[in-house]
Design an enzyme around this catalytic site. Sequence first.
Site, PDB file in Angstrom:
ATOM      1  N   ASN A 133       0.866  -1.177   0.000  1.00  0.00           N
ATOM      2  CA  ASN A 133       0.000   0.000   0.000  1.00  0.00           C
ATOM      3  C   ASN A 133       0.905   1.230   0.000  1.00  0.00           C
ATOM      4  OD1 ASN A 133      -1.535   2.265   1.403  1.00  0.00           O
ATOM      5  ND2 ASN A 133      -3.179   0.784   1.122  1.00  0.00           N
ATOM      6  N   CYS A 145      -7.014   7.825   2.077  1.00  0.00           N
ATOM      7  CA  CYS A 145      -6.868   7.917   3.533  1.00  0.00           C
ATOM      8  C   CYS A 145      -7.475   9.229   4.010  1.00  0.00           C
ATOM      9  CB  CYS A 145      -5.407   7.852   3.950  1.00  0.00           C
ATOM     10  SG  CYS A 145      -5.213   8.090   5.733  1.00  0.00           S
ATOM     11  N   GLY A 165     -15.451  -1.273  10.171  1.00  0.00           N
ATOM     12  CA  GLY A 165     -16.206  -2.273  10.925  1.00  0.00           C
ATOM     13  C   GLY A 165     -17.531  -2.591  10.253  1.00  0.00           C
TER      14      GLY A 165
END
Lengths: 303, 245
Positions: free
Chosen positions: A98, A129, A216
Amino acid sequence: MDLSVKLPGLNLKNPIIPASGCFGYGREFAEMYDLSLLGGIAIKSATPKERFGNPTPRIAETPMGMLNAIGLQNHGVDWIIENELPFLSQYDTEIIANIAGASEEDYLEVIEKMNDNPVVKAYELNISCPNVKHGGMGLGTSPDLAAEMTRRAKAAARKPVYVKLSPNVTDIVSIAKACEEAGADGLVMINTLLGMRMDLRTGKPLLANGTGGLSGPAIKPVGIRCVYQCAQAVHIPIIGVGGISNATDVVEYLYAGASAVEVGAANFVDPYVCPSIIAQLPAVLEKYGNSSVREAIGKGLRK
Amino acid sequence: MMQVNNAIIRSNENIGKDVYRMVLETSIASEVACGQFVQVQVPGFYLRRPISVSEVLDENHLVLVYKTVGEGTAALSEMKENEVVNLFGPLGTGFPVENRDVVLVGGGVGVPPLVETAKQYISNGNQVTAVLGFNTKADAILVERLKECGAKVVTASMDGSLGTKGTVMDAIKENGIEVPFVLACGPLPMLKAVASCYSCGYVSLEARMACGMGACMGCVVQDENGQAKRVCKDGPVFQIGKVVL
């Protein structure tokens, strides 16, 4: 059952890849299980120089998920090549590097340094990001900037280039198409959703950085939607990420058009989650009438 | 060796204002060193809660002493005997056990890991002095337990309702404690005060964590060279002077 998937640069024995930033360089997890079980590993973002990252607190829990604002902490590409890639070379698994930076030139510098390294099989451009002021998501929220970054990365890279996309955009499909036209070999989606929590005791944001990236199970439907929309618009493979905790989640992503998946925050909840998913996957695929991973890919797309 | 393992709650009782003592039956107990922690999966919550091990009763039982600071620990405090919680551990680098006398300094809910630490030093034949600070007498925990273990215990409270009025540092002065080797766990201002008065010893830090095993970089502190150290893996115990508090 045949779980293998062949993607540009990546011969995955199974479609399970720990996501970048959630697995370090594998050292801690290697104390718990054999990393050769994994299809691949997306290692923590590499930048040209060392970065300390953001102040703490960097972590906050949320309903069925978490916020992080690590800020691309890493020792820099030279250190990673010298210290981490040799460790990873002992495992029979595909290493995806990455790549991040504060400018397009930063990404190119990391790519050029990793081009000759045999351990790295493909690049994953982190233009998504949300936790850095420069670069990061700034390059991934406009089709033109994403395409320009992809074009320059492809020109510099001697390995396949995957572009990791942000969900924090109005139209992810236009960005996916722009990356494909610019030569991307594949797409990875989604990075985290920009989020925030407040600390009622201090009256201030809970994270020192203010905002953070939400991951999540809470974001799983967003990831599946993005994969589903983009899979119908592009012809390059998509690696699905976002909220995967078990083999059922994996099959959902495969049906939506993903060719493989990355598992992120779930590694923090259960350090054995990746080998558990790999073990469960054949039974879940079979339960829904699939005789291989390849058969499940894109099953849910409109024909 | 860290492991993921279901533990059976053997007891879970209130021992002070918002503080609970939970005895867990788990094979992890046999692996725990003093100052280490476990990651507790509270049913209904996503991330695990890092909680230090207060003491190891035997190879199958450990004790957690925790404060209800949010919804997760509040839910944990509602759990009953014979219910199951999933643990990940033991984790982190704990207190060193050296063959010397020691002063243990604990503040509030930082006191729990000092119990097992005291037991280890005492069983080696060393003298243990524990200096425990609380806001008020109502917040005091584990004072009697540390005495039972054989430690000499002095206390301090901010309102003067227990022991010396003031901080643990005031209690150290008032009681003329001159042991040069300190192990401390408690709130950051207390640790800073300890680190400014002692050159020899260790402090245990608290942090918000995700993985608890050194992978996510969520809980870092800076060392004396500006490099990142992970509270969960390199710590939670650090030598005084080696990390920026």
